[in-house]
Design a protein around this motif. Structure first.
Motif, PDB file in Angstrom:
ATOM      1  N   SER A   1      34.673 -69.854 -33.957  1.00  0.00           N
ATOM      2  CA  SER A   1      34.795 -68.494 -34.343  1.00  0.00           C
ATOM      3  C   SER A   1      34.623 -67.091 -33.382  1.00  0.00           C
ATOM      4  CB  SER A   1      34.167 -67.722 -35.773  1.00  0.00           C
ATOM      5  OG  SER A   1      32.967 -68.078 -35.762  1.00  0.00           O
ATOM      6  N   GLU A   2      33.922 -68.162 -32.340  1.00  0.00           N
ATOM      7  CA  GLU A   2      33.200 -67.735 -31.076  1.00  0.00           C
ATOM      8  C   GLU A   2      34.201 -67.968 -29.550  1.00  0.00           C
ATOM      9  OE1 GLU A   2      29.380 -68.754 -33.169  1.00  0.00           O
ATOM     10  OE2 GLU A   2      31.614 -69.549 -32.855  1.00  0.00           O
ATOM     11  N   CYS A   3      35.177 -68.420 -30.123  1.00  0.00           N
ATOM     12  CA  CYS A   3      36.231 -68.837 -29.867  1.00  0.00           C
ATOM     13  C   CYS A   3      37.345 -68.259 -29.270  1.00  0.00           C
ATOM     14  CB  CYS A   3      36.718 -69.909 -28.835  1.00  0.00           C
ATOM     15  SG  CYS A   3      37.732 -70.629 -27.625  1.00  0.00           S
ATOM     16  N   SER A   4      37.860 -67.160 -28.273  1.00  0.00           N
ATOM     17  CA  SER A   4      38.937 -66.699 -28.313  1.00  0.00           C
ATOM     18  C   SER A   4      40.230 -67.261 -29.031  1.00  0.00           C
ATOM     19  CB  SER A   4      39.136 -65.630 -26.994  1.00  0.00           C
ATOM     20  OG  SER A   4      39.715 -66.556 -26.038  1.00  0.00           O
ATOM     21  N   GLY A   5      40.100 -68.501 -29.001  1.00  0.00           N
ATOM     22  CA  GLY A   5      41.335 -69.186 -28.596  1.00  0.00           C
ATOM     23  C   GLY A   5      41.685 -69.773 -27.488  1.00  0.00           C
ATOM     24  N   ALA A   6      41.259 -69.427 -26.253  1.00  0.00           N
ATOM     25  CA  ALA A   6      41.916 -69.979 -24.630  1.00  0.00           C
ATOM     26  C   ALA A   6      40.195 -71.275 -24.396  1.00  0.00           C
ATOM     27  CB  ALA A   6      42.161 -68.778 -24.143  1.00  0.00           C
ATOM     28  N   VAL A   7      41.349 -72.230 -23.863  1.00  0.00           N
ATOM     29  CA  VAL A   7      40.199 -73.462 -23.409  1.00  0.00           C
ATOM     30  C   VAL A   7      40.591 -73.456 -22.582  1.00  0.00           C
ATOM     31  CG1 VAL A   7      39.058 -75.375 -23.801  1.00  0.00           C
ATOM     32  CG2 VAL A   7      39.235 -73.831 -25.515  1.00  0.00           C
ATOM     33  N   GLY A   8      39.475 -73.324 -21.044  1.00  0.00           N
ATOM     34  CA  GLY A   8      39.329 -74.359 -20.655  1.00  0.00           C
ATOM     35  C   GLY A   8      38.691 -75.631 -19.922  1.00  0.00           C
ATOM     36  N   ILE A   9      39.091 -76.338 -18.780  1.00  0.00           N
ATOM     37  CA  ILE A   9      38.404 -77.124 -18.682  1.00  0.00           C
ATOM     38  C   ILE A   9      37.860 -77.181 -17.071  1.00  0.00           C
ATOM     39  CG2 ILE A   9      40.789 -78.858 -17.588  1.00  0.00           C
ATOM     40  CD1 ILE A   9      38.870 -81.381 -19.549  1.00  0.00           C
ATOM     41  N   ALA A  10      36.377 -78.023 -17.043  1.00  0.00           N
ATOM     42  CA  ALA A  10      36.243 -77.797 -15.929  1.00  0.00           C
ATOM     43  C   ALA A  10      35.266 -79.353 -15.317  1.00  0.00           C
ATOM     44  CB  ALA A  10      35.486 -76.961 -15.452  1.00  0.00           C
ATOM     45  N   GLY A  11      35.481 -79.862 -14.448  1.00  0.00           N
ATOM     46  CA  GLY A  11      35.007 -81.363 -14.068  1.00  0.00           C
ATOM     47  C   GLY A  11      33.742 -81.639 -12.391  1.00  0.00           C
ATOM     48  N   PHE A  12      33.296 -82.558 -12.131  1.00  0.00           N
ATOM     49  CA  PHE A  12      32.761 -82.947 -11.389  1.00  0.00           C
ATOM     50  C   PHE A  12      32.880 -84.421 -11.101  1.00  0.00           C
ATOM     51  CE2 PHE A  12      30.594 -79.117 -13.385  1.00  0.00           C
ATOM     52  CZ  PHE A  12      30.410 -77.956 -12.576  1.00  0.00           C
ATOM     53  N   CYS A  13      32.845 -84.169 -10.034  1.00  0.00           N
ATOM     54  CA  CYS A  13      33.383 -85.456  -9.334  1.00  0.00           C
ATOM     55  C   CYS A  13      34.369 -86.780 -10.052  1.00  0.00           C
ATOM     56  CB  CYS A  13      31.662 -86.572  -9.016  1.00  0.00           C
ATOM     57  SG  CYS A  13      32.103 -88.150  -8.909  1.00  0.00           S
ATOM     58  N   MET A  14      33.879 -88.115 -10.905  1.00  0.00           N
ATOM     59  CA  MET A  14      34.550 -88.359 -12.518  1.00  0.00           C
ATOM     60  C   MET A  14      34.980 -87.204 -13.185  1.00  0.00           C
ATOM     61  SD  MET A  14      32.827 -90.996 -15.572  1.00  0.00           S
ATOM     62  CE  MET A  14      32.115 -89.016 -16.106  1.00  0.00           C
ATOM     63  N   GLY A  15      34.124 -86.364 -13.693  1.00  0.00           N
ATOM     64  CA  GLY A  15      34.642 -85.223 -14.039  1.00  0.00           C
ATOM     65  C   GLY A  15      35.816 -84.342 -14.397  1.00  0.00           C
ATOM     66  N   GLY A  16      36.159 -84.583 -12.628  1.00  0.00           N
ATOM     67  CA  GLY A  16      37.075 -83.731 -11.615  1.00  0.00           C
ATOM     68  C   GLY A  16      38.246 -84.448 -12.049  1.00  0.00           C
ATOM     69  N   GLN A  17      38.244 -85.764 -12.528  1.00  0.00           N
ATOM     70  CA  GLN A  17      39.096 -86.457 -11.895  1.00  0.00           C
ATOM     71  C   GLN A  17      40.294 -86.068 -13.013  1.00  0.00           C
ATOM     72  OE1 GLN A  17      38.861 -90.721 -10.570  1.00  0.00           O
ATOM     73  NE2 GLN A  17      37.021 -89.640  -9.534  1.00  0.00           N
ATOM     74  N   PHE A  18      38.452 -86.389 -14.730  1.00  0.00           N
ATOM     75  CA  PHE A  18      39.490 -86.174 -16.128  1.00  0.00           C
ATOM     76  C   PHE A  18      40.222 -85.059 -15.933  1.00  0.00           C
ATOM     77  CE2 PHE A  18      36.216 -89.483 -17.498  1.00  0.00           C
ATOM     78  CZ  PHE A  18      37.140 -90.111 -17.935  1.00  0.00           C
ATOM     79  N   ALA A  19      39.631 -83.855 -15.797  1.00  0.00           N
ATOM     80  CA  ALA A  19      40.211 -82.442 -15.507  1.00  0.00           C
ATOM     81  C   ALA A  19      41.100 -82.310 -15.638  1.00  0.00           C
ATOM     82  CB  ALA A  19      39.271 -81.812 -14.861  1.00  0.00           C
ATOM     83  N   LEU A  20      41.731 -83.617 -14.095  1.00  0.00           N
ATOM     84  CA  LEU A  20      43.340 -83.163 -13.893  1.00  0.00           C
ATOM     85  C   LEU A  20      44.297 -84.265 -14.389  1.00  0.00           C
ATOM     86  CD1 LEU A  20      42.537 -83.826  -9.615  1.00  0.00           C
ATOM     87  CD2 LEU A  20      43.433 -81.964 -10.972  1.00  0.00           C
ATOM     88  N   ILE A  21      43.686 -84.964 -14.747  1.00  0.00           N
ATOM     89  CA  ILE A  21      43.994 -86.090 -15.817  1.00  0.00           C
ATOM     90  C   ILE A  21      44.866 -85.016 -16.741  1.00  0.00           C
ATOM     91  CG2 ILE A  21      44.475 -88.090 -17.007  1.00  0.00           C
ATOM     92  CD1 ILE A  21      42.193 -89.125 -15.359  1.00  0.00           C
ATOM     93  N   LEU A  22      43.575 -84.617 -17.615  1.00  0.00           N
ATOM     94  CA  LEU A  22      43.999 -83.637 -18.585  1.00  0.00           C
ATOM     95  C   LEU A  22      44.875 -82.408 -18.735  1.00  0.00           C
ATOM     96  CD1 LEU A  22      41.224 -84.967 -20.813  1.00  0.00           C
ATOM     97  CD2 LEU A  22      43.374 -85.653 -21.657  1.00  0.00           C
TER      98      LEU A  22
END
Length: 233
Positions: free
Chosen positions: A100-121
C-alpha cells in the motif's frame, strides 16, 4: 531499516526494506547489490533512496545456501540471462507493487553486477532503470533492450572494465528511441558509488568511492526517476 522475507519462485530470500518517513504512497525502487553482496553499504544506499521519497527494496541474491554456491549460481544466471536470480528480482518488483505504501510505479537500480541485471530486466515491467557501471555490458544487449524502459546510466572514466561501454549503450538506446541520460565521470573508477572495504587498496586497481561523482549521479537518477516514475508518467 527492516529485513523481510521475500517470497520468490525459488524459495524465500532476505531483502532490505526502507520506507520513507511521512505519508505515501511513493514510487518503489528495487536495488540490486554488486558482486560483494550487501552490508552497510547497501543499507546506506537504501536510506539515501528512501530519503529521496522512494520505497527501497534490496533482495539479497546470496541468501540461499552457501555464499560460494550462491555467487556461482547468480553469475551463471547473469551470463545466461535467466534463472532464479532474475526471478528473485522480479519477485522484489511484485512485492513493491503489492504494498500500500507503493504508488504502483517501480524502478530498478543496480551496481556493477546489479547494474547488468538492471539492463537485462529493463524491459520487464519497470518504469525506469538506473545501472551504475553495469559492465561489462550484458551479452546480446541489442535484443535485450527491445521494449526497454527509460535508462539513466552512470560510468567511471577510469573503469577499465567499462571502456567504450557508455558510447555503445548510448548508440543502442538512441537507435531504439529509448529515453536516456548516460554520463561518464572522467575521474571516477569502478564502484565509485559503493563504499567498499579496503578503499585505499582497491583504489590502486581503479576502484573506489568518489563522493562528487556519487552525489551527481544520484541527483541525475532522482531527477530521472521523478520524471518517469511520477503519477503523470
Amino acid at each position: 531499516m527492516t529485513t523481510i522475507r521475500l517470497e520468490a519462485p525459488g524459495g524465500p530470500l532476505d531483502a532490505l526494506l526502507e520506507v520513507p518517513d511521512g505519508h505515501g504512497p511513493w514510487p518503489g525502487v528495487v536495488l540490486i547489490h554488486d558482486a560483494i553482496g550487501y552490508g552497510r553499504d547497501m543499507q546506506a544506499i537504501s536510506e539515501r533512496v528512501a530519503s529521496a521519497g522512494y520505497v527501497a527494496l534490496s533482495p539479497n541474491l546470496y541468501s540461499r545456501g552457501g555464499r560460494a554456491r550462491c555467487i556461482t549460481r547468480v553469475f551463471r544466471d547473469l551470463l545466461t540471462q535467466r534463472g532464479r536470480a532474475l526471478e528473485d528480482i522480479l519477485a522484489a518488483r511484485d512485492q513493491l507493487l503489492g504494498m500500500s505504501e507503493c504508488s504502483g510505479a517501480v524502478g530498478i537500480a543496480g551496481f556493477c553486477m546489479g547494474g547488468q541485471f538492471a539492463l537485462i530486466l529493463s524491459s520487464s515491467g519497470f518504469g525506469a532503470a538506473a545501472p551504475f557501471y553495469g559492465v561489462p555490458l550484458p551479452r546480446h544487449l541489442e535484443q535485450t533492450l527491445e521494449g526497454a524502459c527509460p535508462i539513466v546510466a552512470s560510468f567511471g572514466g577510469r573503469d577499465l572494465l567499462g571502456a567504450g561501454a557508455a558510447d555503445r549503450l548510448r548508440r543502442l538506446v538512441e537507435d531504439k528511441g529509448i529515453a536516456h541520460d548516460i554520463k561518464v565521470y572522467p575521474e571516477a573508477g569502478h564502484s565509485f558509488a559503493n563504499q567498499l572495504p579496503a578503499q585505499p587498496l582497491i583504489r590502486i586497481a581503479g576502484f573506489g568511492y568518489d563522493d562528487a561523482a556519487t552525489a551527481d549521479a544520484w541527483d541525475r537518477v532522482f531527477a530521472f526517476f521523478g520524471q518517469h516514475l511520477s503519477a503523470e508518467a
